[in-house]
Design a protein around this motif. Structure first.
Motif, PDB file in Angstrom:
ATOM      1  N   ALA A   1       0.836  -1.202   0.000  1.00  0.00           N
ATOM      2  CA  ALA A   1       0.000   0.000   0.000  1.00  0.00           C
ATOM      3  C   ALA A   1       0.869   1.250   0.000  1.00  0.00           C
ATOM      4  CB  ALA A   1      -0.937  -0.005   1.206  1.00  0.00           C
ATOM      5  N   GLU A   2       1.880   1.291   0.875  1.00  0.00           N
ATOM      6  CA  GLU A   2       2.751   2.454   0.901  1.00  0.00           C
ATOM      7  C   GLU A   2       3.577   2.536  -0.374  1.00  0.00           C
ATOM      8  OE1 GLU A   2       6.051   4.766   3.693  1.00  0.00           O
ATOM      9  OE2 GLU A   2       5.453   2.708   4.194  1.00  0.00           O
ATOM     10  N   PHE A   3       4.005   1.382  -0.888  1.00  0.00           N
ATOM     11  CA  PHE A   3       4.770   1.382  -2.141  1.00  0.00           C
ATOM     12  C   PHE A   3       3.965   2.030  -3.264  1.00  0.00           C
ATOM     13  CE2 PHE A   3       5.171  -0.726  -6.261  1.00  0.00           C
ATOM     14  CZ  PHE A   3       6.457  -0.345  -6.609  1.00  0.00           C
ATOM     15  N   GLY A   4       2.700   1.644  -3.419  1.00  0.00           N
ATOM     16  CA  GLY A   4       1.880   2.220  -4.477  1.00  0.00           C
ATOM     17  C   GLY A   4       1.713   3.720  -4.330  1.00  0.00           C
ATOM     18  N   ASP A   5       1.536   4.187  -3.089  1.00  0.00           N
ATOM     19  CA  ASP A   5       1.398   5.617  -2.815  1.00  0.00           C
ATOM     20  C   ASP A   5       2.677   6.350  -3.193  1.00  0.00           C
ATOM     21  OD1 ASP A   5       0.626   8.081  -1.832  1.00  0.00           O
ATOM     22  OD2 ASP A   5       0.798   7.519   0.282  1.00  0.00           O
TER      23      ASP A   5
ATOM     24  N   PRO B   1       6.492  11.034 -10.621  1.00  0.00           N
ATOM     25  CA  PRO B   1       6.649  12.449 -10.980  1.00  0.00           C
ATOM     26  C   PRO B   1       8.108  12.899 -10.956  1.00  0.00           C
ATOM     27  CG  PRO B   1       4.785  12.183  -9.510  1.00  0.00           C
ATOM     28  CD  PRO B   1       5.480  10.846  -9.555  1.00  0.00           C
ATOM     29  N   GLU B   2       8.887  12.398  -9.998  1.00  0.00           N
ATOM     30  CA  GLU B   2      10.309  12.739  -9.949  1.00  0.00           C
ATOM     31  C   GLU B   2      11.026  12.268 -11.209  1.00  0.00           C
ATOM     32  OE1 GLU B   2      13.044  11.904  -6.355  1.00  0.00           O
ATOM     33  OE2 GLU B   2      13.507  10.330  -7.818  1.00  0.00           O
ATOM     34  N   ARG B   3      10.811  11.005 -11.586  1.00  0.00           N
ATOM     35  CA  ARG B   3      11.479  10.465 -12.772  1.00  0.00           C
ATOM     36  C   ARG B   3      11.008  11.172 -14.041  1.00  0.00           C
ATOM     37  NH1 ARG B   3      14.770   8.673  -9.434  1.00  0.00           N
ATOM     38  NH2 ARG B   3      15.397   6.467  -9.376  1.00  0.00           N
ATOM     39  N   MET B   4       9.725  11.464 -14.149  1.00  0.00           N
ATOM     40  CA  MET B   4       9.216  12.109 -15.355  1.00  0.00           C
ATOM     41  C   MET B   4       9.650  13.567 -15.464  1.00  0.00           C
ATOM     42  SD  MET B   4       7.780   9.839 -17.159  1.00  0.00           S
ATOM     43  CE  MET B   4       8.968   8.666 -16.457  1.00  0.00           C
ATOM     44  N   SER B   5      10.219  14.116 -14.392  1.00  0.00           N
ATOM     45  CA  SER B   5      10.750  15.475 -14.435  1.00  0.00           C
ATOM     46  C   SER B   5      12.192  15.514 -14.930  1.00  0.00           C
ATOM     47  CB  SER B   5      10.670  16.103 -13.037  1.00  0.00           C
ATOM     48  OG  SER B   5       9.321  16.194 -12.607  1.00  0.00           O
ATOM     49  N   ILE B   6      12.815  14.359 -15.117  1.00  0.00           N
ATOM     50  CA  ILE B   6      14.197  14.294 -15.601  1.00  0.00           C
ATOM     51  C   ILE B   6      14.207  14.479 -17.119  1.00  0.00           C
ATOM     52  CG2 ILE B   6      16.231  12.824 -15.830  1.00  0.00           C
ATOM     53  CD1 ILE B   6      15.314  11.387 -13.259  1.00  0.00           C
TER      54      ILE B   6
ATOM     55  N   ALA C   1      20.857  10.870  -5.011  1.00  0.00           N
ATOM     56  CA  ALA C   1      20.298  11.714  -3.953  1.00  0.00           C
ATOM     57  C   ALA C   1      18.830  11.355  -3.735  1.00  0.00           C
ATOM     58  CB  ALA C   1      20.460  13.188  -4.294  1.00  0.00           C
ATOM     59  N   PRO C   2      18.548  10.113  -3.334  1.00  0.00           N
ATOM     60  CA  PRO C   2      17.154   9.718  -3.133  1.00  0.00           C
ATOM     61  C   PRO C   2      16.501  10.522  -2.012  1.00  0.00           C
ATOM     62  CG  PRO C   2      18.652   8.061  -2.247  1.00  0.00           C
ATOM     63  CD  PRO C   2      19.489   9.032  -3.022  1.00  0.00           C
ATOM     64  N   THR C   3      15.223  10.767  -2.150  1.00  0.00           N
ATOM     65  CA  THR C   3      14.475  11.471  -1.113  1.00  0.00           C
ATOM     66  C   THR C   3      14.377  10.592   0.135  1.00  0.00           C
ATOM     67  OG1 THR C   3      12.331  10.547  -1.737  1.00  0.00           O
ATOM     68  CG2 THR C   3      13.078  12.538  -2.925  1.00  0.00           C
ATOM     69  N   PRO C   4      14.009  11.169   1.280  1.00  0.00           N
ATOM     70  CA  PRO C   4      13.815  10.342   2.482  1.00  0.00           C
ATOM     71  C   PRO C   4      12.813   9.214   2.267  1.00  0.00           C
ATOM     72  CG  PRO C   4      13.943  12.648   3.092  1.00  0.00           C
ATOM     73  CD  PRO C   4      13.913  12.615   1.590  1.00  0.00           C
ATOM     74  N   TRP C   5      11.727   9.495   1.530  1.00  0.00           N
ATOM     75  CA  TRP C   5      10.732   8.450   1.285  1.00  0.00           C
ATOM     76  C   TRP C   5      11.307   7.363   0.384  1.00  0.00           C
ATOM     77  CZ3 TRP C   5       5.044   9.630  -0.653  1.00  0.00           C
ATOM     78  CH2 TRP C   5       4.197   8.598  -0.228  1.00  0.00           C
ATOM     79  N   SER C   6      12.059   7.755  -0.632  1.00  0.00           N
ATOM     80  CA  SER C   6      12.699   6.760  -1.499  1.00  0.00           C
ATOM     81  C   SER C   6      13.694   5.914  -0.714  1.00  0.00           C
ATOM     82  CB  SER C   6      13.412   7.448  -2.665  1.00  0.00           C
ATOM     83  OG  SER C   6      12.487   8.058  -3.548  1.00  0.00           O
TER      84      SER C   6
ATOM     85  N   TYR D   1       1.453  -9.535 -16.872  1.00  0.00           N
ATOM     86  CA  TYR D   1       1.149  -8.364 -16.057  1.00  0.00           C
ATOM     87  C   TYR D   1      -0.098  -7.631 -16.548  1.00  0.00           C
ATOM     88  CZ  TYR D   1       5.981  -9.154 -14.682  1.00  0.00           C
ATOM     89  OH  TYR D   1       7.137  -9.742 -14.233  1.00  0.00           O
ATOM     90  N   ARG D   2      -0.674  -6.846 -15.630  1.00  0.00           N
ATOM     91  CA  ARG D   2      -1.745  -5.911 -15.982  1.00  0.00           C
ATOM     92  C   ARG D   2      -1.297  -4.509 -15.586  1.00  0.00           C
ATOM     93  NH1 ARG D   2      -4.179  -4.351 -11.359  1.00  0.00           N
ATOM     94  NH2 ARG D   2      -4.105  -5.757  -9.552  1.00  0.00           N
ATOM     95  N   LEU D   3      -1.763  -3.530 -16.332  1.00  0.00           N
ATOM     96  CA  LEU D   3      -1.343  -2.150 -16.107  1.00  0.00           C
ATOM     97  C   LEU D   3      -1.894  -1.627 -14.792  1.00  0.00           C
ATOM     98  CD1 LEU D   3       0.103   0.365 -17.274  1.00  0.00           C
ATOM     99  CD2 LEU D   3      -2.109   1.009 -18.278  1.00  0.00           C
ATOM    100  N   ALA D   4      -1.009  -1.022 -13.984  1.00  0.00           N
ATOM    101  CA  ALA D   4      -1.425  -0.393 -12.737  1.00  0.00           C
ATOM    102  C   ALA D   4      -1.435   1.126 -12.857  1.00  0.00           C
ATOM    103  CB  ALA D   4      -0.500  -0.816 -11.592  1.00  0.00           C
ATOM    104  N   PHE D   5      -0.416   1.702 -13.543  1.00  0.00           N
ATOM    105  CA  PHE D   5      -0.298   3.159 -13.598  1.00  0.00           C
ATOM    106  C   PHE D   5       0.690   3.535 -14.694  1.00  0.00           C
ATOM    107  CE2 PHE D   5       1.386   7.280 -11.800  1.00  0.00           C
ATOM    108  CZ  PHE D   5       0.198   7.986 -11.935  1.00  0.00           C
TER     109      PHE D   5
END
Length: 229
Positions: free
Chosen positions: A21-25, A33-38, A79-84, A215-219
């Motif tokens: 659950a936390e992983f998906g969040d 969003p972080e990766r897509m900002s690169i 430089a991973p974030t604290p959550w990462s 697999y099935r698409l999640a996001f």
């Protein structure tokens, strides 16, 4: 699902039920969003295994191969974030392949996906790549299917493991990767059991130990999605 660029990062790993659950969040609301900002990242997609209750497949599509060693990407990996930093140890059995796109056919984003990890027999690399490229172009047009792609792992030379890799531990890597997407999971299953079976691939020049995932698409997310958040 036509791949949006000339390179990709393909990853497989497991997440235990207690962390899912936390992983998906985290993965949906911070990491993608972080990766897509690169600069150079064109699309990310996360897929949930239909045969392994803990398994995921994630694909990042990149504009060009050089993005893999770009400052923007390496800065984030180191430089991973604290959550990462908290979530990285829960990526179990990580297989992470940095790839060149050898062939890509189809269009759109579909709901079902098969991944086939394989290796060519020694001396038959060119033969196998030619056969697969020709076959995948045909498969992408079949009823129930929408895309068929071939990725070849080509790990860039780097001085040392990134900070994220050090947190996870040693990552594995695939060799060659086929991706088969579609709107009909049964159609994909039929193709992987028939035209892309171990025996069929062996006649084309592949070794006899492919690994198949379903697999099935999640996001999925693109840089344009980040701009609207």
């Amino acid at each position: 699902m036509s791949l949006l660029g000339k390179a990709a990062v393909a990853m497989w790993w497991s997440v235990r039920p207690g962390q899912r659950a936390e992983f998906g969040d985290w993965h949906s609301h911070e990491h993608f969003p972080e990766r897509m900002s690169i600069p150079g990242f064109r699309r990310g997609s996360r897929w949930t295994s239909t045969t392994d209750t803990e398994g995921f497949f994630v694909l990042y599509e990149l504009e060009r191969y050089e993005v893999l060693t770009s400052k923007g990407y390496l800065d984030r990996l180191n430089a991973p974030t604290p959550w990462s930093t908290k979530m990285m140890p829960h990526h179990l059995g990580m297989v992470r392949s940095q790839c060149r796109v050898a062939a890509s056919f189809g269009g759109g984003v579909a709901t079902s996906l098969a991944t086939i990890r394989l290796s060519p027999e020694a001396g038959r690399e060119a033969e196998l790549q030619t056969h697969l490229s020709e076959m995948l172009g045909t498969l992408a047009q079949m009823p129930g299917l929408t895309g068929a792609h071939l990725l070849l792992t080509d790990t860039p030379r780097t001085s040392s493991p990134t900070t994220e890799q050090q947190i996870r531990g040693k990552d594995g890597a695939a060799d060659w990767i086929m991706l088969l997407s579609g709107y009909d999971a049964d159609a994909i299953e039929q193709v992987t059991a028939d035209r892309l079976s171990p025996a069929a691939l062996g006649t084309l020049g592949a070794q006899d130990n492919p690994t198949v995932g379903r697999y099935r698409l999640a996001f999925t997310m693109t840089p344009q999605d980040v701009a609207t958040i």
